[in-house]
Design an enzyme around this catalytic site. Structure first.
Site, PDB file in Angstrom:
ATOM      1  N   PRO A  65       0.773  -1.087  -0.206  1.00 26.38           N
ATOM      2  CA  PRO A  65      -0.217  -0.247   0.145  1.00 26.38           C
ATOM      3  C   PRO A  65       1.289   1.388  -0.357  1.00 26.38           C
ATOM      4  CG  PRO A  65      -0.100  -0.931   1.420  1.00 26.38           C
ATOM      5  CD  PRO A  65       0.847  -2.311   1.128  1.00 26.38           C
ATOM      6  N   HIS A  66       0.201   2.370  -0.919  1.00 25.55           N
ATOM      7  CA  HIS A  66       1.085   3.266  -0.899  1.00 25.55           C
ATOM      8  C   HIS A  66       0.415   4.692  -1.404  1.00 25.55           C
ATOM      9  CE1 HIS A  66       1.330   1.149  -5.188  1.00 25.55           C
ATOM     10  NE2 HIS A  66       1.305   2.937  -5.097  1.00 25.55           N
TER      11      HIS A  66
END
Length: 154
Positions: A65-66
């Protein structure tokens, strides 16, 4: 770029009893707040918005996740190992137990991409992931990540 530039010891955590993707994203937000001082709610909102564009579960039990965040001045990361995998809508439909959250300033360009590539290459290495899963101690996890030698990009 090296993991030491992205990750500090206090940004590594073993998490127990997470039962959903949303709760994992909240845990990542809490960890970003405690390790980097960025408000957890802002981090979680940014991650949820990014996930709406497409899931960041890359397969083999790994999620990356970013998001880009206002108010930070460098690329930073957090690492979470789950005691039990959770459904993350990953590309291979396998549940996730390793998550590396990566955050960049809004105006970050190539540094964000270099960091994402480093993390991705490292966590595609099955021997690294095997070591991570076998060592549920935050300081050991930090050492494994910092010692990992990712494969070179093709």
């Amino acid at each position: 770029m090296a993991f030491g530039n992205l990750l500090k010891p206090e940004a590594v955590k073993v998490v127990m009893s997470v039962t959903s993707k949303k709760r994992l994203l909240q845990e990542i937000g809490d960890l970003v707040q405690s390790a980097h001082g960025v408000h957890a709610g802002l981090v979680t909102e940014a991650l949820i918005a990014r996930e709406a564009l497409g899931p960041t579960g890359v397969g083999h039990g790994v999620a990356l996740p970013h998001a880009r965040l206002d108010g930070i001045d460098h690329v930073m990361g957090v690492f979470v190992l789950l005691d039990k995998p959770v459904d993350f809508d990953a590309v291979d439909r396998q549940p996730v137990d390793i998550a590396f959250g990566l955050f960049a300033p809004e105006e970050a360009g190539v540094e964000h991409l270099k960091a994402l590539a480093l993390v991705s290459r490292t966590l595609r290495d099955t021997s690294v992931c095997t070591k991570l899963r076998a060592n549920p101690d935050a300081s050991t996890l930090y050492a494994i990540l910092n010692e990992a030698k990712p494969a070179k990009a093709a």
